[in-house]
Design a protein around this motif. Sequence first.
Motif, mmCIF file in Angstrom:
data_model
loop_
_atom_site.group_PDB
_atom_site.id
_atom_site.type_symbol
_atom_site.label_atom_id
_atom_site.label_comp_id
_atom_site.label_asym_id
_atom_site.label_seq_id
_atom_site.Cartn_x
_atom_site.Cartn_y
_atom_site.Cartn_z
ATOM 1 N N GLU A 296 -10.063 -1.103 4.625
ATOM 2 C CA GLU A 296 -8.947 -2.033 4.502
ATOM 3 C C GLU A 296 -9.273 -3.385 5.122
ATOM 4 O O GLU A 296 -9.986 -3.472 6.127
ATOM 5 C CB GLU A 296 -7.741 -1.400 5.220
ATOM 6 C CG GLU A 296 -6.427 -2.072 4.998
ATOM 7 C CD GLU A 296 -5.303 -1.270 5.651
ATOM 8 O OE1 GLU A 296 -4.781 -0.350 5.010
ATOM 9 O OE2 GLU A 296 -4.971 -1.553 6.825
ATOM 10 N N GLU B 293 -5.160 -5.689 1.654
ATOM 11 C CA GLU B 293 -5.999 -5.239 0.545
ATOM 12 C C GLU B 293 -6.819 -4.027 0.998
ATOM 13 O O GLU B 293 -7.194 -3.925 2.169
ATOM 14 C CB GLU B 293 -6.935 -6.358 0.104
ATOM 15 C CG GLU B 293 -6.214 -7.570 -0.487
ATOM 16 C CD GLU B 293 -5.472 -7.250 -1.771
ATOM 17 O OE1 GLU B 293 -6.025 -6.506 -2.603
ATOM 18 O OE2 GLU B 293 -4.317 -7.714 -1.909
ATOM 19 N N TYR B 294 -7.140 -3.117 0.051
ATOM 20 C CA TYR B 294 -7.827 -1.887 0.456
ATOM 21 C C TYR B 294 -8.578 -1.267 -0.715
ATOM 22 O O TYR B 294 -8.349 -1.595 -1.880
ATOM 23 C CB TYR B 294 -6.812 -0.871 0.992
ATOM 24 C CG TYR B 294 -5.956 -0.269 -0.115
ATOM 25 C CD1 TYR B 294 -6.242 0.981 -0.636
ATOM 26 C CD2 TYR B 294 -4.875 -0.983 -0.662
ATOM 27 C CE1 TYR B 294 -5.466 1.519 -1.668
ATOM 28 C CE2 TYR B 294 -4.108 -0.458 -1.689
ATOM 29 C CZ TYR B 294 -4.410 0.808 -2.184
ATOM 30 O OH TYR B 294 -3.663 1.328 -3.208
ATOM 31 N N GLU B 295 -9.469 -0.337 -0.398
ATOM 32 C CA GLU B 295 -10.140 0.510 -1.383
ATOM 33 C C GLU B 295 -10.216 1.922 -0.806
ATOM 34 O O GLU B 295 -10.339 2.097 0.413
ATOM 35 C CB GLU B 295 -11.558 0.013 -1.704
ATOM 36 C CG GLU B 295 -11.618 -1.334 -2.390
ATOM 37 C CD GLU B 295 -11.138 -1.319 -3.829
ATOM 38 O OE1 GLU B 295 -11.095 -0.209 -4.415
ATOM 39 O OE2 GLU B 295 -10.809 -2.400 -4.355
ATOM 40 N N GLY C 227 5.230 -2.695 -4.522
ATOM 41 C CA GLY C 227 5.188 -4.090 -4.101
ATOM 42 C C GLY C 227 5.433 -4.324 -2.624
ATOM 43 O O GLY C 227 5.851 -5.418 -2.229
ATOM 44 N N SER D 225 4.490 -5.306 0.971
ATOM 45 C CA SER D 225 3.490 -6.238 1.491
ATOM 46 C C SER D 225 2.536 -5.530 2.450
ATOM 47 O O SER D 225 2.952 -4.992 3.477
ATOM 48 C CB SER D 225 4.210 -7.381 2.224
ATOM 49 O OG SER D 225 3.285 -8.310 2.725
ATOM 50 N N THR D 226 1.244 -5.519 2.113
ATOM 51 C CA THR D 226 0.252 -4.813 2.935
ATOM 52 C C THR D 226 -1.124 -5.437 2.737
ATOM 53 O O THR D 226 -1.303 -6.356 1.935
ATOM 54 C CB THR D 226 0.230 -3.312 2.581
ATOM 55 O OG1 THR D 226 -0.557 -2.599 3.553
ATOM 56 C CG2 THR D 226 -0.344 -3.063 1.195
ATOM 57 N N LYS E 111 -0.984 3.993 0.826
ATOM 58 C CA LYS E 111 -1.421 2.674 0.349
ATOM 59 C C LYS E 111 -1.129 2.516 -1.154
ATOM 60 O O LYS E 111 -0.680 1.456 -1.598
ATOM 61 C CB LYS E 111 -2.912 2.475 0.616
ATOM 62 C CG LYS E 111 -3.278 2.356 2.093
ATOM 63 C CD LYS E 111 -2.707 1.133 2.779
ATOM 64 C CE LYS E 111 -3.323 -0.153 2.313
ATOM 65 N NZ LYS E 111 -2.892 -1.311 3.148
ATOM 66 N N ASP E 112 -1.359 3.576 -1.918
ATOM 67 C CA ASP E 112 -1.065 3.523 -3.351
ATOM 68 C C ASP E 112 0.446 3.370 -3.587
ATOM 69 O O ASP E 112 0.874 2.662 -4.510
ATOM 70 C CB ASP E 112 -1.576 4.778 -4.058
ATOM 71 C CG ASP E 112 -3.102 4.821 -4.137
ATOM 72 O OD1 ASP E 112 -3.739 3.776 -3.898
ATOM 73 O OD2 ASP E 112 -3.652 5.910 -4.413
ATOM 74 N N LYS F 190 1.316 -0.270 -2.910
ATOM 75 C CA LYS F 190 0.901 -1.117 -4.037
ATOM 76 C C LYS F 190 1.853 -0.944 -5.225
ATOM 77 O O LYS F 190 2.281 -1.917 -5.842
ATOM 78 C CB LYS F 190 -0.531 -0.756 -4.459
ATOM 79 C CG LYS F 190 -1.049 -1.593 -5.625
ATOM 80 C CD LYS F 190 -2.392 -1.105 -6.124
ATOM 81 C CE LYS F 190 -3.538 -1.625 -5.297
ATOM 82 N NZ LYS F 190 -4.859 -1.273 -5.878
ATOM 83 N N LYS F 191 2.210 0.300 -5.523
ATOM 84 C CA LYS F 191 3.055 0.611 -6.679
ATOM 85 C C LYS F 191 4.422 -0.058 -6.585
ATOM 86 O O LYS F 191 4.959 -0.538 -7.594
ATOM 87 C CB LYS F 191 3.213 2.130 -6.789
ATOM 88 C CG LYS F 191 3.993 2.596 -8.015
ATOM 89 C CD LYS F 191 3.994 4.118 -8.096
ATOM 90 C CE LYS F 191 4.749 4.604 -9.326
ATOM 91 N NZ LYS F 191 4.751 6.099 -9.397
ATOM 92 N N LYS G 168 3.112 -7.857 7.249
ATOM 93 C CA LYS G 168 2.389 -6.882 6.428
ATOM 94 C C LYS G 168 2.582 -5.482 7.027
ATOM 95 O O LYS G 168 2.607 -5.320 8.250
ATOM 96 C CB LYS G 168 0.888 -7.197 6.405
ATOM 97 C CG LYS G 168 0.533 -8.622 6.010
ATOM 98 C CD LYS G 168 0.655 -8.841 4.525
ATOM 99 C CE LYS G 168 0.164 -10.245 4.140
ATOM 100 N NZ LYS G 168 0.280 -10.492 2.702
#
Length: 416
Positions: free
Chosen positions: A185, A119-121, A114, A116-117, A107-108, A111-112, A280
Amino acid sequence: MKILLVGSGGRESAIAFKIAQNEKVEKIYVAPGNGGTATYKKCENVNLTDIDELLVFAKNNRIDLTVVGPEEPLTNGIVDKFKSEGLKIFGPDKKGAELEGSKSFSKDFMKKYGVSTAEYEVFYDHKKAKEYLENCNYPIVIKADGLAAGKGVVICEEKKTALETIDLFMINDIFKGSGKKVVIEEFLEGIEASILSITDGKRIIPFLSAKDHKQIFDGNKGPNTGGMGVVCPNPYVTEEVLKDFYENIMDKTLIGIQKEEMDFKGIIFFGIMITKNGVKLLEYNVRMGDPETQSVLSLMKTDILDLIEKAIEEKLDDVEVEWEEGYCVNVVLSSKGYPGKAETGYEINIDNEEISNIFIAGAKLEEGKLITTGGRVLSVVGKGKTLNEAKNNAYKIREKVNFFGAYCRSDIGIAK
């Protein structure tokens, strides 16, 4: 050529069957293999799973090429170890395999670069994860960070289920370490698709799209499984969807692989969701999918071994993959009780005329008989010029295969 193929599932049955068609191949050792690979021409099962033992076997038997089927040896660094000894092997290095081995890493990475996926924590502490869940919009998706045999993703419709899932993953540790860290997510609504591809680190060539049906019962109901059937190509993957996928997922993934200096000569499996807001990426796998492989390779006209060799040599620019026209439908037969405790130990009866349309997964060869050993026992594939024809052919073949407690969905090729 002498090939070592690592793995024991239906995916490996399909890969072995396809590789054996190459005239250069003299022998395929399948480690550990299954009852199906035990019967294939040119194939011999060897009861090995340990990476160091596989390495010794490859050296002693002068293996020309090792092909890795499942994810676990890849994430454990089998490619790095074999290459350090000068052995030719197909698959990503340990760093590249982290794209599947760690959900938070992948996931990181998305994000790094770009990609398309959703949102997450990421959470390392169960108390903080539970605090976050108090204010989430539901449904929400909770993923175990590490490998969990395809069972580490839970869609939680309400807070109660989400909190219970955190307890199971992080406190009860049901995945023996893989769920101690979790990704929470955003839930994406839409149609799922699988796009397997091959890369040499300089180019990614996507294969035909596929549609996996993970839930056990008709109508996509009941608990998730490893996959109960596949349609290939996926009828929902349009030219517009593919354009979005190339631009916002595949091309950016390749840039990331290059910038992170991954030694990635292998398979990338893109699990995507086609949503009203575009395509996504749900997840990466770094190996072929099961049961997708059985359908995808059944339609591949290009020689798979030639393709693998081109990837290792970084010559995929010279390649164009050719496909049969039409569709392939894969219907999975499972043991009674699956995906819970499967009832096994039963003889499988197959009409010999259909043997080339059947890929064994959870069965062993014992005194000339195939005996069930696992939850998902085998895949039956049918091809046709239309999706309906392929579906009908698959279910006709299914009628010629039987074992006690055999179960399959009746709507593969119909269900969304």
